[in-house]
Design an enzyme around this catalytic site. Structure first.
Site, PDB file in Angstrom:
ATOM      1  N   CYS A 199       0.824  -1.221   0.000  1.00 33.54           N
ATOM      2  CA  CYS A 199       0.000   0.000   0.000  1.00 33.54           C
ATOM      3  C   CYS A 199       0.852   1.263   0.000  1.00 33.54           C
ATOM      4  O   CYS A 199       1.823   1.351   0.742  1.00 33.54           O
ATOM      5  CB  CYS A 199      -0.874   0.062   1.250  1.00 33.54           C
TER       6      CYS A 199
HETATM    7  P1  XMP Z   1      -0.784  -7.788   2.802  1.00 32.75           P
HETATM    8  O1  XMP Z   1      -0.008  -6.986   3.814  1.00 32.75           O
HETATM    9  O2  XMP Z   1      -1.352  -9.050   3.355  1.00 32.75           O
HETATM   10  O3  XMP Z   1      -2.035  -6.855   2.447  1.00 32.75           O
HETATM   11  O4  XMP Z   1      -0.015  -8.018   1.544  1.00 32.75           O
HETATM   12  C1  XMP Z   1      -3.077  -7.264   1.611  1.00 32.75           C
HETATM   13  C2  XMP Z   1      -4.134  -6.175   1.617  1.00 32.75           C
HETATM   14  O5  XMP Z   1      -3.597  -4.946   1.096  1.00 32.75           O
HETATM   15  C3  XMP Z   1      -4.670  -4.163   0.561  1.00 32.75           C
HETATM   16  N1  XMP Z   1      -4.288  -3.731  -0.781  1.00 32.75           N
HETATM   17  C4  XMP Z   1      -3.971  -2.482  -1.134  1.00 32.75           C
HETATM   18  N2  XMP Z   1      -3.974  -1.340  -0.421  1.00 32.75           N
HETATM   19  N3  XMP Z   1      -3.208  -0.171  -2.342  1.00 32.75           N
HETATM   20  C5  XMP Z   1      -3.593  -0.178  -1.039  1.00 32.75           C
HETATM   21  O6  XMP Z   1      -3.584   0.890  -0.399  1.00 32.75           O
HETATM   22  C6  XMP Z   1      -3.192  -1.279  -3.120  1.00 32.75           C
HETATM   23  O7  XMP Z   1      -2.824  -1.247  -4.291  1.00 32.75           O
HETATM   24  C7  XMP Z   1      -3.594  -2.494  -2.471  1.00 32.75           C
HETATM   25  N4  XMP Z   1      -3.715  -3.769  -2.912  1.00 32.75           N
HETATM   26  C8  XMP Z   1      -4.135  -4.498  -1.852  1.00 32.75           C
HETATM   27  C9  XMP Z   1      -5.893  -5.055   0.541  1.00 32.75           C
HETATM   28  O8  XMP Z   1      -6.722  -4.674   1.633  1.00 32.75           O
HETATM   29  C10 XMP Z   1      -5.315  -6.452   0.723  1.00 32.75           C
HETATM   30  O9  XMP Z   1      -6.215  -7.386   1.269  1.00 32.75           O
END
Ligand code: XMP
Length: 355
Positions: A199
């Site tokens: 993120c």
């Molecule tokens: P982890 O830490 O498990 O997180 O890899 C997965 C979660 O990250 C969120 N997610 C995003 N948040 N931009 C964001 O701000 C993105 O491009 C993005 N892609 C995923 C999402 O909640 C996921 O479950």
């Protein structure tokens, strides 16, 4: 007024008196939504490099669930749901699920089949196709879930979907949002903003709440099952989220490098890798012909980890061990106290002999 906010690394759980004789006696069943349960508190994230039918099937076979992502045509996503439902009719899977709940009920416990939609455009048509294909939970996958569009989407889906379908909504990071989503009709909450491993939301916008405080604020006001989403790096982080009262955790980076995650294995001179990309990354937007604006995520390659079953087993070992330290034989009574730690405490928490 500002307050200090904490995340997983800022706390450590305090061991409690235990009468748990064996880790084998620890039950990890939990609620994913108001009406649907899991044997273990893990759900695969609805990202296009994390969860399609292969991952959803593997997670369900391990007792968790996978949320099939929405970055494909409606017919293709519905096909993924059908494929998942068909594979889960396997006798061994059904037996495993039933066994996990036999101390609670003799009735068959339905396996949750989860698929994502957005909150505008074709979302209603998509949700109808997904539930017709066998999904019993629709997850409204929106970065800012405390939004009028989500209110309208929940109300609309509640009015058009069959009565057995539950709705998970998010992502949210405040108590007010939790209360609103509950009032709008959500059956489960996806919690966490800007804390995921890829993120850039907090950098780009300044918005987001560190995960521990985010969960505490929301769990203080809602009785709905809460999914802790984003920033989970270890079974220790999972234990902390569950200890605070989250019902389950959503995994992205921890399982993105596995065989069952969508995408090819990439061979390099220094090993095997798979791609992992943020849902709002430039790469994802380009791959799905979306407008290349509002980029709030990164993309990368991560080491290939083999089958997801083994990753999940390792995580479950850690979670069972955590419950044993917490003196709990099931998740509902796993509420150990915690301390906040300094940088020195954080350093002490990691292996520190090896330089
Ligand atoms: P982890 O830490 O498990 O997180 O890899 C997965 C979660 O990250 C969120 N997610 C995003 N948040 N931009 C964001 O701000 C993105 O491009 C993005 N892609 C995923 C999402 O909640 C996921 O479950």
């Amino acid at each position: 007024m500002s307050k200090q906010a904490l995340t997983y690394d800022d706390i450590q759980l305090i061991p409690s008196y235990s009468t748990v004789s064996s880790r084998k006696n620890i039950q990890l069943n939990t609620f994913l939504t108001k009406r649907y349960q899991l044997c273990v508190p893990l759900i695969a994230s609805c990202m296009d490099t994390v969860c399609e039918s292969e991952m959803a099937i593997a997670l369900a076979e391990s007792g968790g669930a996978g949320c099939i992502h929405r970055f494909m045509r409606i017919e293709e996503q519905a096909k993924q749901v059908t494929h998942t439902v068909q594979a889960l009719r396997k006798e061994t899977t059904l037996h495993h699920w039933q066994q996990s709940f036999e101390h609670l009920t003799t009735h068959p416990v339905p396996i949750p089949i989860v698929a994502a939609t957005g909150a505008n455009g074709d979302y209603a048509e998509r949700a109808l196709a997904l539930t017709a294909a066998g999904a019993n939970i629709i997850l409204i996958d929106v970065a800012h879930g405390h939004h009028e569009n989500v209110k309208h989407a929940i109300e609309k889906l509640k009015s058009i979907l069959p009565g057995h379908v539950d709705i998970i909504a998010g992502n949210i990071a405040s108590a007010t949002a939790a209360k609103d989503l509950e009032n709008w009709g959500a059956d489960g909450l996806r919690v966490g903003v800007g804390g995921g491993s890829l993120c850039t939301t907090r950098l780009k916008t300044g918005f987001g709440v560190p995960n521990v405080t985010c969960l505490q604020d929301i769990l203080a006001v809602t009785g709905l099952p809460v999914i802790a989403d984003g920033g989970i790096r270890t079974s220790g982080d999972i234990a902390k989220a569950l200890a605070l009262g989250a019902s389950s955790v959503m995994l992205g980076s921890l399982i993105a490098g596995t065989k069952e995650a969508p995408g090819q294995i990439i061979e390099k001179s220094n090993g095997l890798f798979k791609r992992y990309r943020g849902a709002a990354s430039l790469e994802t937007k380009m791959a799905h012909n979306q407008e290349q604006r509002n980029v709030e995520g990164e993309s990368t390659i991560i080491p290939f980890k083999g089958g997801v079953k083994f990753v999940v087993e390792g995580l479950l070992d850690g979670i069972r061990s955590a419950l044993s330290y917490g003196g709990a034989d099931h998740l509902k009574v796993f509420r150990p106290e915690y301390v906040t730690v300094t940088h020195a405490g954080q350093a002490e928490a990691r292996p520190h002999l090896i330089y």
